[in-house]
Design a protein around this motif. Structure first.
Motif, PDB file in Angstrom:
ATOM      1  N   THR A   1       0.807  -1.223   0.000  1.00  0.00           N
ATOM      2  CA  THR A   1       0.000   0.000   0.000  1.00  0.00           C
ATOM      3  C   THR A   1       0.838   1.271   0.000  1.00  0.00           C
ATOM      4  OG1 THR A   1      -0.100   0.144   2.424  1.00  0.00           O
ATOM      5  CG2 THR A   1      -1.757  -1.231   1.315  1.00  0.00           C
ATOM      6  N   GLY A   2       2.124   1.154   0.400  1.00  0.00           N
ATOM      7  CA  GLY A   2       2.973   2.334   0.514  1.00  0.00           C
ATOM      8  C   GLY A   2       2.816   3.076   1.821  1.00  0.00           C
ATOM      9  N   LEU A   3       1.912   2.624   2.680  1.00  0.00           N
ATOM     10  CA  LEU A   3       1.678   3.289   3.957  1.00  0.00           C
ATOM     11  C   LEU A   3       2.905   3.173   4.856  1.00  0.00           C
ATOM     12  CD1 LEU A   3      -0.317   4.692   5.929  1.00  0.00           C
ATOM     13  CD2 LEU A   3      -0.965   2.395   6.723  1.00  0.00           C
ATOM     14  N   GLU A   4       3.362   4.315   5.404  1.00  0.00           N
ATOM     15  CA  GLU A   4       4.509   4.347   6.305  1.00  0.00           C
ATOM     16  C   GLU A   4       4.063   4.748   7.704  1.00  0.00           C
ATOM     17  OE1 GLU A   4       7.993   5.453   3.052  1.00  0.00           O
ATOM     18  OE2 GLU A   4       7.230   7.014   4.379  1.00  0.00           O
ATOM     19  N   ARG A   5       4.673   4.102   8.699  1.00  0.00           N
ATOM     20  CA  ARG A   5       4.292   4.344  10.092  1.00  0.00           C
ATOM     21  C   ARG A   5       5.551   4.595  10.912  1.00  0.00           C
ATOM     22  NH1 ARG A   5       2.429  -0.239  10.858  1.00  0.00           N
ATOM     23  NH2 ARG A   5       0.320   0.197  10.118  1.00  0.00           N
ATOM     24  N   GLN A   6       5.575   5.670  11.700  1.00  0.00           N
ATOM     25  CA  GLN A   6       6.701   5.955  12.580  1.00  0.00           C
ATOM     26  C   GLN A   6       6.541   5.135  13.855  1.00  0.00           C
ATOM     27  OE1 GLN A   6       7.437  10.125  13.239  1.00  0.00           O
ATOM     28  NE2 GLN A   6       8.812   9.759  14.976  1.00  0.00           N
ATOM     29  N   LEU A   7       7.602   4.370  14.216  1.00  0.00           N
ATOM     30  CA  LEU A   7       7.511   3.459  15.362  1.00  0.00           C
ATOM     31  C   LEU A   7       8.154   4.018  16.626  1.00  0.00           C
ATOM     32  CD1 LEU A   7       8.328   0.057  13.613  1.00  0.00           C
ATOM     33  CD2 LEU A   7       6.104   1.179  13.910  1.00  0.00           C
ATOM     34  N   THR A   8       9.106   4.934  16.492  1.00  0.00           N
ATOM     35  CA  THR A   8       9.763   5.519  17.664  1.00  0.00           C
ATOM     36  C   THR A   8       9.621   7.037  17.623  1.00  0.00           C
ATOM     37  OG1 THR A   8      11.887   5.587  16.494  1.00  0.00           O
ATOM     38  CG2 THR A   8      11.431   3.630  17.852  1.00  0.00           C
ATOM     39  N   LEU A   9       9.804   7.661  18.783  1.00  0.00           N
ATOM     40  CA  LEU A   9       9.603   9.107  18.913  1.00  0.00           C
ATOM     41  C   LEU A   9      10.862   9.790  19.447  1.00  0.00           C
ATOM     42  CD1 LEU A   9       5.998   9.026  20.460  1.00  0.00           C
ATOM     43  CD2 LEU A   9       6.627   9.448  18.062  1.00  0.00           C
ATOM     44  N   ASN A  10      12.003   9.373  18.920  1.00  0.00           N
ATOM     45  CA  ASN A  10      13.271   9.935  19.371  1.00  0.00           C
ATOM     46  C   ASN A  10      13.389  11.411  18.992  1.00  0.00           C
ATOM     47  OD1 ASN A  10      16.089  10.140  20.162  1.00  0.00           O
ATOM     48  ND2 ASN A  10      16.566   9.921  17.970  1.00  0.00           N
ATOM     49  N   GLN A  11      13.786  12.243  19.948  1.00  0.00           N
ATOM     50  CA  GLN A  11      14.017  13.669  19.701  1.00  0.00           C
ATOM     51  C   GLN A  11      15.376  14.115  20.238  1.00  0.00           C
ATOM     52  OE1 GLN A  11      10.698  15.786  21.445  1.00  0.00           O
ATOM     53  NE2 GLN A  11       9.238  14.986  19.955  1.00  0.00           N
ATOM     54  N   GLU A  12      16.276  13.148  20.471  1.00  0.00           N
ATOM     55  CA  GLU A  12      17.554  13.450  21.115  1.00  0.00           C
ATOM     56  C   GLU A  12      18.762  13.066  20.273  1.00  0.00           C
ATOM     57  OE1 GLU A  12      16.616  13.253  25.829  1.00  0.00           O
ATOM     58  OE2 GLU A  12      16.847  11.292  24.842  1.00  0.00           O
ATOM     59  N   GLY A  13      18.599  12.988  18.958  1.00  0.00           N
ATOM     60  CA  GLY A  13      19.730  12.704  18.103  1.00  0.00           C
ATOM     61  C   GLY A  13      20.159  11.246  18.136  1.00  0.00           C
ATOM     62  N   THR A  14      21.458  11.026  17.923  1.00  0.00           N
ATOM     63  CA  THR A  14      22.018   9.678  17.833  1.00  0.00           C
ATOM     64  C   THR A  14      22.864   9.368  19.054  1.00  0.00           C
ATOM     65  OG1 THR A  14      22.087   9.808  15.420  1.00  0.00           O
ATOM     66  CG2 THR A  14      23.495   8.153  16.455  1.00  0.00           C
ATOM     67  N   LEU A  15      22.638   8.197  19.624  1.00  0.00           N
ATOM     68  CA  LEU A  15      23.411   7.741  20.773  1.00  0.00           C
ATOM     69  C   LEU A  15      24.844   7.440  20.365  1.00  0.00           C
ATOM     70  CD1 LEU A  15      23.324   6.687  23.783  1.00  0.00           C
ATOM     71  CD2 LEU A  15      22.852   4.419  22.792  1.00  0.00           C
ATOM     72  N   LYS A  16      25.794   7.821  21.196  1.00  0.00           N
ATOM     73  CA  LYS A  16      27.196   7.484  20.965  1.00  0.00           C
ATOM     74  C   LYS A  16      27.388   5.981  21.125  1.00  0.00           C
ATOM     75  CE  LYS A  16      31.874   8.678  22.519  1.00  0.00           C
ATOM     76  NZ  LYS A  16      32.661   9.570  23.390  1.00  0.00           N
ATOM     77  N   SER A  17      28.012   5.372  20.135  1.00  0.00           N
ATOM     78  CA  SER A  17      28.259   3.930  20.169  1.00  0.00           C
ATOM     79  C   SER A  17      29.272   3.603  19.082  1.00  0.00           C
ATOM     80  CB  SER A  17      26.961   3.153  19.918  1.00  0.00           C
ATOM     81  OG  SER A  17      26.546   3.300  18.570  1.00  0.00           O
ATOM     82  N   TYR A  18      29.564   2.320  18.915  1.00  0.00           N
ATOM     83  CA  TYR A  18      30.390   1.915  17.790  1.00  0.00           C
ATOM     84  C   TYR A  18      29.751   2.400  16.484  1.00  0.00           C
ATOM     85  CZ  TYR A  18      32.429  -0.991  14.159  1.00  0.00           C
ATOM     86  OH  TYR A  18      33.031  -1.431  13.008  1.00  0.00           O
ATOM     87  N   VAL A  19      30.584   2.840  15.575  1.00  0.00           N
ATOM     88  CA  VAL A  19      30.254   3.444  14.291  1.00  0.00           C
ATOM     89  C   VAL A  19      29.831   4.906  14.464  1.00  0.00           C
ATOM     90  CG1 VAL A  19      28.951   3.315  12.149  1.00  0.00           C
ATOM     91  CG2 VAL A  19      29.543   1.222  13.311  1.00  0.00           C
ATOM     92  N   TYR A  20      29.036   5.195  15.500  1.00  0.00           N
ATOM     93  CA  TYR A  20      28.571   6.572  15.726  1.00  0.00           C
ATOM     94  C   TYR A  20      29.374   7.182  16.878  1.00  0.00           C
ATOM     95  CZ  TYR A  20      25.053   4.697  12.696  1.00  0.00           C
ATOM     96  OH  TYR A  20      24.433   4.098  11.629  1.00  0.00           O
TER      97      TYR A  20
END
Length: 389
Positions: free
Chosen positions: A49-68
């Motif tokens: 159908t092409g319908l997209e749904r947002q599953l998370t509500l992050n508003q704090e950027g990217t967590l520091k971790s491996y690769v990031y």
């Protein structure tokens, strides 16, 4: 073959890391990461159908971790932490210090919390959906000091593995019960920087893991933990040197073998396979035309099929000197006779400008279609698909 855009956004969309599926078991729903909200979040798309749904509500950027490496400490979405239970439609991820999961309707549940003083990397969900493995490392390993970067995926300006060895830092294989959230295993691995973990597809008691960026990568990269013992999967012997480069180990779906790729000390690239018992490594050198670096991902139905975003190149030497691959291609591997049949599908045109734009191709669950991330004409990351002939 023609590649078709699956997502069509003016922002950046990308698949999950390639050791996790990004598709539900019925191939009807795609799980992906997008920054269309101004922050990275997890989305689901109904492919019919092409319908997209947002599953998370992050508003704090990217967590520091491996690769990031230049993400935020203890806040933001762990982009490297996302793993998908394709059969049950559950997405697991880390938000700040919280280990969470969500169903495809966006119903979020907190499972547990990361211990203080730890940083994370790529996670894994067991095939039966009962176990989540979260590797953590002493946070000093990724302490980049006062330096900063405009790109969160830039590498640190120091040797992380050397710091881990010199300062006696450790990693931990942490396993959580997905029903209760209880931590059921915390296996300390001394003097290690673990970034990739994967449960055996047929035995969730076997965990494949790595040591990241070691100088003796030819023998220290790949390990298997059986609940009691830790076993190297590539030993130094004739034809197998510690100076070789080995990476991107991944289970075959039969659970009997692990595939990987790398480059010998003399710069010849290869793909390899080893059984869970170890010491029976079978490696196939690639010819000189296969010189454009990429990744290999296993098929879901065919144990001897791989898909790659690099190596294949019809000309002998790239005119532009670019080390990164241009082609999505399938490899049908005859391990017994050490022969590979290459099936080029399409060029992907990825810029390879950061970790997120690596194509990281995956098969769908029937091995009929390949999905990958690449840059569109506007330079934004988009997810594409291409069908096998």
């Amino acid at each position: 073959m023609k590649a078709n855009p699956v997502t069509d956004s003016s922002c950046n969309d990308q698949l999950l890391y390639f050791t996790s599926s990004s598709l539900t078991k019925d191939n009807k729903t795609l799980i992906f990461i997008s920054d269309r909200t101004g922050n990275p979040n997890i989305f689901a798309k109904d492919l019919a159908t092409g319908l997209e749904r947002q599953l998370t509500l992050n508003q704090e950027g990217t967590l520091k971790s491996y690769v990031y490496f230049y993400g935020s400490s203890e806040k933001g979405l762990g982009k490297a932490s996302i793993s998908f239970d394709a059969k049950r439609g559950i997405v697991y991820y880390i938000q700040g210090k919280d280990i969470c999961c969500t169903d495809l309707d966006g119903n979020v549940r907190k499972l547990n919390q990361l211990p203080a003083g730890q940083v994370t990397a790529f996670t894994a969900i067991s095939t039966n959906g009962k176990k989540l493995c979260v590797p953590t490392t002493d946070e000093r390993a990724l302490d980049t000091g006062n330096t900063s970067s405009n790109n969160i995926t830039d590498n640190p300006d120091y040797d992380v593995d050397a710091r881990v060895q010199n300062e006696h830092l450790n990693s931990y294989l942490r396993v959580y019960d997905t029903a209760t959230g209880e931590e059921t295993l915390c296996e300390k691995v001394e003097h290690a920087w673990i970034t990739h973990v994967q449960f055996c597809p047929t035995d969730p008691n076997l965990i494949l893991y790595n040591h990241e960026w070691p100088t003796d990568c030819g023998i220290r990269r790949m390990w298997l933990f059986d609940g009691k013992n830790h076993r190297r999967l590539r030993q130094e012997r004739e034809g197998f040197r510690k100076e070789d480069w080995t990476c991107h180990e991944m289970w075959q779906p039969n659970g009997k073998y692990i595939i990987y790729h790398g480059k010998y000390k003399d710069e010849t690239p290869y793909i390899g396979r080893v059984s869970i018992s170890g010491n029976d490594n079978c490696e196939i050198p690639l010819n000189t035309n296969c010189n454009r670096y990429g990744h290999f991902t296993v098929g879901n139905v065919h144990d001897n099929w791989l898909v790659s975003d690099g190596y294949y190149h019809p000309e002998n030497v790239p005119e532009d000197g670019n080390w990164a691959g241009e082609w999505i291609s399938v490899q049908k591997v005859d391990w017994e006779n050490k022969q590979i049949t290459w099936l080029p599908l399409c060029k992907h045109h990825s810029l390879w400008d950061c970790q997120d734009s690596h194509p990281h191709p995956i098969f769908d669950h029937s091995d009929c279609t390949v999905y990958f991330t690449a840059n569109n004409r506007k330079g934004m990351r988009t997810i594409y698909s291409v069908s096998l002939p």
